[in-house]
Design a protein around this motif. Sequence first.
Motif, PDB file in Angstrom:
ATOM      1  N   LEU A  72      -2.980 -13.347  -7.083  1.00 47.40           N
ATOM      2  CA  LEU A  72      -3.846 -13.161  -6.163  1.00 47.40           C
ATOM      3  C   LEU A  72      -5.278 -13.090  -6.650  1.00 47.40           C
ATOM      4  O   LEU A  72      -6.127 -13.910  -5.876  1.00 47.40           O
ATOM      5  CB  LEU A  72      -3.603 -11.798  -5.066  1.00 47.40           C
ATOM      6  CG  LEU A  72      -2.350 -11.686  -4.261  1.00 47.40           C
ATOM      7  CD1 LEU A  72      -2.313 -10.159  -3.825  1.00 47.40           C
ATOM      8  CD2 LEU A  72      -2.457 -12.623  -3.140  1.00 47.40           C
ATOM      9  N   ASP A  73      -5.420 -12.743  -7.575  1.00 54.78           N
ATOM     10  CA  ASP A  73      -6.888 -12.700  -8.145  1.00 54.78           C
ATOM     11  C   ASP A  73      -7.141 -14.064  -8.713  1.00 54.78           C
ATOM     12  O   ASP A  73      -8.097 -14.759  -8.489  1.00 54.78           O
ATOM     13  CB  ASP A  73      -6.854 -11.795  -9.523  1.00 54.78           C
ATOM     14  CG  ASP A  73      -8.032 -11.896  -9.906  1.00 54.78           C
ATOM     15  OD1 ASP A  73      -9.321 -11.485  -9.365  1.00 54.78           O
ATOM     16  OD2 ASP A  73      -8.094 -11.963 -11.269  1.00 54.78           O
ATOM     17  N   TYR A  74      -6.058 -14.801  -9.370  1.00 54.59           N
ATOM     18  CA  TYR A  74      -6.067 -16.329  -9.357  1.00 54.59           C
ATOM     19  C   TYR A  74      -6.620 -16.985  -8.214  1.00 54.59           C
ATOM     20  O   TYR A  74      -7.546 -17.850  -8.243  1.00 54.59           O
ATOM     21  CB  TYR A  74      -4.924 -16.690 -10.405  1.00 54.59           C
ATOM     22  CG  TYR A  74      -5.153 -18.254 -10.850  1.00 54.59           C
ATOM     23  CD1 TYR A  74      -5.661 -18.611 -11.659  1.00 54.59           C
ATOM     24  CD2 TYR A  74      -4.701 -19.457  -9.809  1.00 54.59           C
ATOM     25  CE1 TYR A  74      -6.030 -19.723 -12.318  1.00 54.59           C
ATOM     26  CE2 TYR A  74      -4.577 -20.595 -10.159  1.00 54.59           C
ATOM     27  CZ  TYR A  74      -5.341 -20.782 -11.492  1.00 54.59           C
ATOM     28  OH  TYR A  74      -5.398 -22.177 -11.913  1.00 54.59           O
ATOM     29  N   ILE A  75      -5.969 -16.916  -7.184  1.00 59.16           N
ATOM     30  CA  ILE A  75      -5.836 -17.420  -5.952  1.00 59.16           C
ATOM     31  C   ILE A  75      -7.434 -17.263  -5.645  1.00 59.16           C
ATOM     32  O   ILE A  75      -8.050 -18.316  -5.252  1.00 59.16           O
ATOM     33  CB  ILE A  75      -5.067 -17.073  -5.032  1.00 59.16           C
ATOM     34  CG1 ILE A  75      -3.411 -17.739  -5.277  1.00 59.16           C
ATOM     35  CG2 ILE A  75      -5.526 -17.752  -3.590  1.00 59.16           C
ATOM     36  CD1 ILE A  75      -2.598 -17.328  -4.356  1.00 59.16           C
ATOM     37  N   GLN A  76      -7.784 -16.058  -5.278  1.00 59.94           N
ATOM     38  CA  GLN A  76      -9.416 -15.793  -4.953  1.00 59.94           C
ATOM     39  C   GLN A  76     -10.217 -16.305  -5.720  1.00 59.94           C
ATOM     40  O   GLN A  76     -11.285 -16.686  -5.364  1.00 59.94           O
ATOM     41  CB  GLN A  76      -9.236 -14.294  -4.895  1.00 59.94           C
ATOM     42  CG  GLN A  76     -10.675 -13.515  -4.439  1.00 59.94           C
ATOM     43  CD  GLN A  76     -10.602 -13.806  -2.932  1.00 59.94           C
ATOM     44  OE1 GLN A  76      -9.681 -13.615  -2.405  1.00 59.94           O
ATOM     45  NE2 GLN A  76     -11.836 -13.920  -2.288  1.00 59.94           N
ATOM     46  N   ARG A  77     -10.207 -16.526  -7.177  1.00 58.00           N
ATOM     47  CA  ARG A  77     -11.192 -16.991  -8.085  1.00 58.00           C
ATOM     48  C   ARG A  77     -11.126 -18.540  -7.947  1.00 58.00           C
ATOM     49  O   ARG A  77     -12.234 -19.138  -8.004  1.00 58.00           O
ATOM     50  CB  ARG A  77     -11.082 -16.625  -9.510  1.00 58.00           C
ATOM     51  CG  ARG A  77     -11.251 -15.154  -9.678  1.00 58.00           C
ATOM     52  CD  ARG A  77     -10.838 -14.659 -11.103  1.00 58.00           C
ATOM     53  NE  ARG A  77     -10.992 -13.258 -11.269  1.00 58.00           N
ATOM     54  CZ  ARG A  77     -12.026 -12.686 -11.758  1.00 58.00           C
ATOM     55  NH1 ARG A  77     -13.224 -13.433 -11.853  1.00 58.00           N
ATOM     56  NH2 ARG A  77     -12.342 -11.454 -11.761  1.00 58.00           N
ATOM     57  N   LYS A  78     -10.062 -19.279  -7.887  1.00 58.57           N
ATOM     58  CA  LYS A  78      -9.960 -20.743  -8.247  1.00 58.57           C
ATOM     59  C   LYS A  78      -9.971 -21.349  -6.911  1.00 58.57           C
ATOM     60  O   LYS A  78     -10.316 -22.782  -6.989  1.00 58.57           O
ATOM     61  CB  LYS A  78      -8.801 -21.059  -8.668  1.00 58.57           C
ATOM     62  CG  LYS A  78      -8.784 -20.369 -10.384  1.00 58.57           C
ATOM     63  CD  LYS A  78      -9.727 -21.027 -11.088  1.00 58.57           C
ATOM     64  CE  LYS A  78      -9.868 -20.315 -12.525  1.00 58.57           C
ATOM     65  NZ  LYS A  78     -11.020 -20.877 -13.283  1.00 58.57           N
ATOM     66  N   ILE A  79      -9.425 -21.031  -5.839  1.00 57.24           N
ATOM     67  CA  ILE A  79      -9.382 -21.870  -4.560  1.00 57.24           C
ATOM     68  C   ILE A  79     -10.800 -21.478  -3.716  1.00 57.24           C
ATOM     69  O   ILE A  79     -11.077 -20.281  -3.642  1.00 57.24           O
ATOM     70  CB  ILE A  79      -8.225 -21.400  -3.690  1.00 57.24           C
ATOM     71  CG1 ILE A  79      -6.758 -21.445  -4.657  1.00 57.24           C
ATOM     72  CG2 ILE A  79      -8.076 -22.247  -2.303  1.00 57.24           C
ATOM     73  CD1 ILE A  79      -6.715 -23.077  -5.019  1.00 57.24           C
TER      74      ILE A  79
END
Length: 95
Positions: free
Chosen positions: A52-59
């Motif tokens: 979820l953190d990755y999605i929040q940062r990259k998308i």
Amino acid sequence: MKKDQISIFYFGSATALLLFPLIAMQFTSEVKWEALDFIIAGILLFGTATTLDYIQRKIKPLKKVLLLSGAVLLLLFLIWAELAVGIFGSPIAGS
């Protein structure tokens, strides 16, 4: 919220969810988790938090963030339910 605050929220939530059964085990004999249960739950929760953190940062588009985040949370729920009660009857279901 800022990106760092979101990370703290995700990982803090995962930690809090792991603490609930640990605390409950101190007060009732109905909650019986073993070390392997905590390890698997930790992998699921912290893996979800990381994703979820990755999605929040990259998308960037909010619509994609919400869609992907919902899919990740649905997958977490389905795996958790399968491990807990075996809703699909797969070999990974609990005994």
